[in-house]
Design a protein around this motif. Sequence first.
Motif, PDB file in Angstrom:
ATOM      1  N   ALA A  52      16.679 106.136   3.154  1.00 25.54           N
ATOM      2  CA  ALA A  52      17.626 105.104   3.569  1.00 25.54           C
ATOM      3  C   ALA A  52      18.130 105.448   4.967  1.00 25.54           C
ATOM      4  O   ALA A  52      18.693 106.520   5.186  1.00 25.54           O
ATOM      5  N   VAL A  53      17.892 104.535   5.917  1.00 23.07           N
ATOM      6  CA  VAL A  53      18.227 104.786   7.319  1.00 23.07           C
ATOM      7  C   VAL A  53      19.185 103.702   7.809  1.00 23.07           C
ATOM      8  O   VAL A  53      18.923 102.506   7.627  1.00 23.07           O
ATOM      9  N   TYR A  54      20.296 104.118   8.426  1.00 21.60           N
ATOM     10  CA  TYR A  54      21.243 103.168   9.001  1.00 21.60           C
ATOM     11  C   TYR A  54      20.729 102.729  10.368  1.00 21.60           C
ATOM     12  O   TYR A  54      20.594 103.528  11.293  1.00 21.60           O
ATOM     13  N   VAL A  55      20.408 101.464  10.514  1.00 25.35           N
ATOM     14  CA  VAL A  55      19.756 100.965  11.735  1.00 25.35           C
ATOM     15  C   VAL A  55      20.329  99.607  12.126  1.00 25.35           C
ATOM     16  O   VAL A  55      20.866  98.874  11.289  1.00 25.35           O
ATOM     17  N   PRO A  56      20.192  99.240  13.401  1.00 23.11           N
ATOM     18  CA  PRO A  56      20.513  97.868  13.820  1.00 23.11           C
ATOM     19  C   PRO A  56      19.330  96.946  13.521  1.00 23.11           C
ATOM     20  O   PRO A  56      18.165  97.376  13.543  1.00 23.11           O
ATOM     21  N   PHE A  57      19.618  95.689  13.235  1.00 22.13           N
ATOM     22  CA  PHE A  57      18.582  94.670  13.060  1.00 22.13           C
ATOM     23  C   PHE A  57      18.617  93.792  14.319  1.00 22.13           C
ATOM     24  O   PHE A  57      19.525  92.973  14.492  1.00 22.13           O
ATOM     25  N   VAL A  63      19.479  92.032  20.987  1.00 20.94           N
ATOM     26  CA  VAL A  63      20.875  92.089  20.563  1.00 20.94           C
ATOM     27  C   VAL A  63      20.913  92.254  19.039  1.00 20.94           C
ATOM     28  O   VAL A  63      20.230  91.516  18.321  1.00 20.94           O
ATOM     29  N   PRO A  64      21.719  93.184  18.517  1.00 18.76           N
ATOM     30  CA  PRO A  64      21.771  93.373  17.060  1.00 18.76           C
ATOM     31  C   PRO A  64      22.339  92.148  16.342  1.00 18.76           C
ATOM     32  O   PRO A  64      23.401  91.631  16.715  1.00 18.76           O
ATOM     33  N   LEU A  65      21.610  91.699  15.334  1.00 16.01           N
ATOM     34  CA  LEU A  65      22.116  90.646  14.456  1.00 16.01           C
ATOM     35  C   LEU A  65      23.108  91.229  13.454  1.00 16.01           C
ATOM     36  O   LEU A  65      24.060  90.567  13.037  1.00 16.01           O
ATOM     37  N   ASP A  66      22.854  92.455  13.073  1.00 10.71           N
ATOM     38  CA  ASP A  66      23.675  93.135  12.079  1.00 10.71           C
ATOM     39  C   ASP A  66      23.271  94.604  12.093  1.00 10.71           C
ATOM     40  O   ASP A  66      22.267  94.988  12.716  1.00 10.71           O
ATOM     41  N   ARG A  67      24.035  95.411  11.420  1.00  8.01           N
ATOM     42  CA  ARG A  67      23.659  96.804  11.201  1.00  8.01           C
ATOM     43  C   ARG A  67      23.726  97.072   9.704  1.00  8.01           C
ATOM     44  O   ARG A  67      24.643  96.623   9.020  1.00  8.01           O
ATOM     45  N   GLY A  68      22.730  97.817   9.222  1.00  9.00           N
ATOM     46  CA  GLY A  68      22.693  98.083   7.787  1.00  9.00           C
ATOM     47  C   GLY A  68      21.667  99.139   7.449  1.00  9.00           C
ATOM     48  O   GLY A  68      21.248  99.933   8.304  1.00  9.00           O
ATOM     49  N   ILE A  69      21.244  99.130   6.206  1.00 11.73           N
ATOM     50  CA  ILE A  69      20.304 100.123   5.689  1.00 11.73           C
ATOM     51  C   ILE A  69      18.895  99.539   5.672  1.00 11.73           C
ATOM     52  O   ILE A  69      18.670  98.443   5.161  1.00 11.73           O
ATOM     53  N   GLY A  70      17.949 100.279   6.253  1.00 11.42           N
ATOM     54  CA  GLY A  70      16.540  99.915   6.187  1.00 11.42           C
ATOM     55  C   GLY A  70      15.804 100.882   5.270  1.00 11.42           C
ATOM     56  O   GLY A  70      15.993 102.100   5.342  1.00 11.42           O
ATOM     57  N   LEU A  71      14.967 100.352   4.386  1.00  9.45           N
ATOM     58  CA  LEU A  71      14.181 101.161   3.448  1.00  9.45           C
ATOM     59  C   LEU A  71      12.731 100.730   3.518  1.00  9.45           C
ATOM     60  O   LEU A  71      12.424  99.530   3.468  1.00  9.45           O
ATOM     61  N   TYR A  72      11.834 101.708   3.611  1.00  6.19           N
ATOM     62  CA  TYR A  72      10.401 101.422   3.674  1.00  6.19           C
ATOM     63  C   TYR A  72       9.698 102.146   2.531  1.00  6.19           C
ATOM     64  O   TYR A  72       9.833 103.360   2.366  1.00  6.19           O
ATOM     65  N   GLN A  88      19.244  95.999   3.871  1.00  2.00           N
ATOM     66  CA  GLN A  88      20.546  95.852   3.223  1.00  2.00           C
ATOM     67  C   GLN A  88      21.617  95.720   4.298  1.00  2.00           C
ATOM     68  O   GLN A  88      21.940  96.683   4.993  1.00  2.00           O
ATOM     69  N   GLY A  89      22.118  94.519   4.471  1.00  2.00           N
ATOM     70  CA  GLY A  89      23.138  94.254   5.479  1.00  2.00           C
ATOM     71  C   GLY A  89      24.369  93.639   4.865  1.00  2.00           C
ATOM     72  O   GLY A  89      24.560  93.671   3.640  1.00  2.00           O
ATOM     73  N   HIS A  90      25.220  93.061   5.692  1.00  4.42           N
ATOM     74  CA  HIS A  90      26.404  92.385   5.205  1.00  4.42           C
ATOM     75  C   HIS A  90      26.006  91.080   4.506  1.00  4.42           C
ATOM     76  O   HIS A  90      25.038  90.416   4.900  1.00  4.42           O
ATOM     77  N   GLY A  91      26.776  90.732   3.470  1.00  4.60           N
ATOM     78  CA  GLY A  91      26.348  89.643   2.600  1.00  4.60           C
ATOM     79  C   GLY A  91      26.801  88.259   2.994  1.00  4.60           C
ATOM     80  O   GLY A  91      27.006  87.411   2.123  1.00  4.60           O
ATOM     81  N   GLY A  92      26.947  87.974   4.269  1.00  8.77           N
ATOM     82  CA  GLY A  92      27.281  86.620   4.694  1.00  8.77           C
ATOM     83  C   GLY A  92      26.049  85.733   4.717  1.00  8.77           C
ATOM     84  O   GLY A  92      24.980  86.151   5.168  1.00  8.77           O
ATOM     85  N   PRO A  93      26.124  84.512   4.246  1.00 10.64           N
ATOM     86  CA  PRO A  93      24.958  83.631   4.208  1.00 10.64           C
ATOM     87  C   PRO A  93      24.317  83.418   5.575  1.00 10.64           C
ATOM     88  O   PRO A  93      23.092  83.387   5.696  1.00 10.64           O
ATOM     89  N   VAL A  94      25.133  83.293   6.625  1.00  9.88           N
ATOM     90  CA  VAL A  94      24.595  83.020   7.955  1.00  9.88           C
ATOM     91  C   VAL A  94      23.814  84.214   8.481  1.00  9.88           C
ATOM     92  O   VAL A  94      22.688  84.079   8.971  1.00  9.88           O
TER      93      VAL A  94
END
Length: 462
Positions: A52-57, A63-72, A88-94
């Motif tokens: 589990a790696v904390y990364v920007p998307f 420009v980062p859309l969000d920051r969260g957990i990336g799993l491969y 795995q990011g923030h749970g906003g629909p947008v």
Amino acid sequence: MYTDSDPIIAIATAPGRSGIGIVRVSFGSAGAEGAAQLMNALFHDQLKPRYAVYVPFFDATGVPLDRGIGLYFPAPHSYTGEHVIELQGHGGPVVLQLILRRCLDTSHAIGMRLAQPGEFTRRAFLNDKLDLAQAEAVADLIEASTEAAARSAGYSLEGAFSRDVHQLVDAVVDLRMLVEATLDFPDEEVDFWEAADAPGKLAHICDALSTVQRDAKQGALLREGLLVVLAGQPNVGKSSLLNALAGAELAIVTPIAGTTRDKVMQTIQIEGVPLHVIDTAGLRNTQDEVEQLGIAQSWNEIKRSEIVLHLLDACNSISEEDRAIAKRFPVGVPVVRIFNKIDLAGIQPNVRDSKDGAACEISLSAKTAMGIELLRAELLRIAGWRVCQESVYLARERHLRALHAASAHLTAATEHAVCNLHALDLFAEELRLAQVQLNTITGEFTSNDLLGAIFNRFCIGK
């Protein structure tokens, strides 16, 4: 044209706002190359497998859309058996839709598309990560309405049901091999048949199948529950009984006859078994058009019920109207005759056998809850529920049909063996048909149409 090897993507969490949202990607035929392409575009880096790696998307401009957990998860060590990435990011629909669109745009060249309902689990089945019974248990676990159902679905997901079915199939295969060998040496068939104890092996298979059928019926009851309809004349306490069973004031209760004009449905649980209880309008002749509609709806619910609770007033004797109502109950549906208001009649709660076709008679008070536990116990008894063990696995109607068909073929095989030992070819064919039916449960012999019907009922992202 969609194929089972297309790269697919979906938002795996439920619609709406939440603390965390998950986007899941399975790369199909695009494999490691497709996964690497998406990681480069989205993270500007490669993820370490199974960490589990904390990364920007990142978006297309960096420009980062969000920051969260990336799993491969490289194949085959993933849920689907393919190369899989979870975001795995923030749970906003947008923000989830932005990440979803970014992934689709980035992977357009490899043909990534939105996943269909249940497609991730379908891939897991097709890639031998789950058999069909386990795949169905995934949906059952999500949809479980009681704790007992959830535990049983988890037991099925772990493979308990599948193991029992596989053991039955193995035993049938062993017996088929014996019979085929016997057919190859017709001059010795009687000695060979008896020396190998083929009749004993068949009896053992039938006993084991009966056990699986019994447990599967319990599991199906946990999954589906029972439809229980309250019926009777107005003002006999149907709404009060619904409230007593549910432990809450769900239906309006007044001394005015005809208060209930529309059905009220509530799912309750007894010993973990879901009961879908429907309170209906009082059954009587009336000139009120609205009440007539409610009464017609009541009879429609009674026709599709699995248990009917026929309520009567314990303070009065059974009337001709009560008998007329009872005559219209559907044939074959258990009827529990309930004498309510014993608190007014001075009667103690009791259960007794009926002398005129009802499953039983119960005296109780819905108002004071005296005798309610007697009713609960009788409902479980009529449903065929045994005290729940942890080992009960969830089952579906199609599983019950397959087990019933397999049992019928084994019964036919037994009859061939008893009536005509020289008709071993018919015996062998019945064994083969029993094996085919058992294999449909785990999906080793399953049509694509059945797969579509099963997985299309899953939620998207699962």
